[in-house]
Write a protein that holds these residues in place. Structure first.
Motif, mmCIF file in Angstrom:
data_model
loop_
_atom_site.group_PDB
_atom_site.id
_atom_site.type_symbol
_atom_site.label_atom_id
_atom_site.label_comp_id
_atom_site.label_asym_id
_atom_site.label_seq_id
_atom_site.Cartn_x
_atom_site.Cartn_y
_atom_site.Cartn_z
ATOM 1 N N GLY A 121 41.542 40.587 42.058
ATOM 2 C CA GLY A 121 42.931 41.012 41.970
ATOM 3 C C GLY A 121 43.156 42.476 42.286
ATOM 4 O O GLY A 121 44.255 42.986 42.103
ATOM 5 N N ALA A 122 42.135 43.161 42.777
ATOM 6 C CA ALA A 122 42.276 44.581 43.098
ATOM 7 C C ALA A 122 42.822 44.760 44.514
ATOM 8 O O ALA A 122 42.704 43.878 45.359
ATOM 9 N N ARG A 123 43.415 45.899 44.750
ATOM 10 C CA ARG A 123 43.852 46.282 46.093
ATOM 11 C C ARG A 123 42.649 46.854 46.828
ATOM 12 O O ARG A 123 41.855 47.605 46.264
ATOM 13 N N ASP A 124 42.475 46.473 48.091
ATOM 14 C CA ASP A 124 41.351 46.955 48.891
ATOM 15 C C ASP A 124 41.900 47.839 50.000
ATOM 16 O O ASP A 124 42.528 47.357 50.938
ATOM 17 N N GLY A 125 41.680 49.133 49.880
ATOM 18 C CA GLY A 125 42.164 50.087 50.865
ATOM 19 C C GLY A 125 41.336 50.123 52.140
ATOM 20 O O GLY A 125 41.693 50.807 53.088
#
Length: 145
Positions: A121-125
């Motif tokens: 559920g994390a944002r991946d930059g």
């Protein structure tokens, strides 16, 4: 006298910031006699820890029926698997995952596409390092990604 006061909307707290984690997989794969040996290690470049993640393994050839898979992997369809990585601490490597597979028949080559399916559920930059595609020839040679 009637009240002309408008109802006051409820006060809501701002949403917490979305965690960010950059996941990648690195490893090797070989093919010989209708079977492949895949070994990969998930990596979390951070900055947030991840409780769990999944990796999708897409093969260009159908997998044989009735084979034993690692406990962390399940069959998704006729030529794909999904594997859990477990928790990944920011700035570290996870546990190596070994995935031996057999194919229907004995292909002279296969293409493996490996990539992050779910990252907790994390944002991946940096999504560019999430996917690898490897052409593997039936020579027993080891191909790294």
């Amino acid at each position: 006298m009637p009240s002309t006061t408008e109802p006051v909307p409820p006060v809501t707290a701002p949403a917490p910031p979305e965690p960010e984690a950059d996941l990648a997989q690195h490893g090797s794969v070989s093919l010989a006699g209708g079977g492949a040996e895949l070994r990969f290690t998930p990596q979390n470049f951070g900055p947030a820890d991840i409780d769990d993640a999944t990796v999708r393994l897409d093969w260009s050839e159908p997998l044989a029926d009735g084979q034993s898979l690692p406990a962390s992997c399940v069959r998704a369809d006729r030529s794909s698997l999904v594997c859990r990585t477990g928790g990944l601490v920011a700035g570290s490597l996870g546990e190596r995952i070994d995935v031996p597979v057999r194919f229907q028949g004995a292909p002279s080559e296969v293409t493996l596409r490996i990539g992050t399916l779910w990252n907790g559920g994390a944002r991946d930059g940096n999504p560019e390092n999430n996917e690898h595609e490897v052409l593997v020839l039936d020579t027993g040679d080891v191909y790294h990604f």
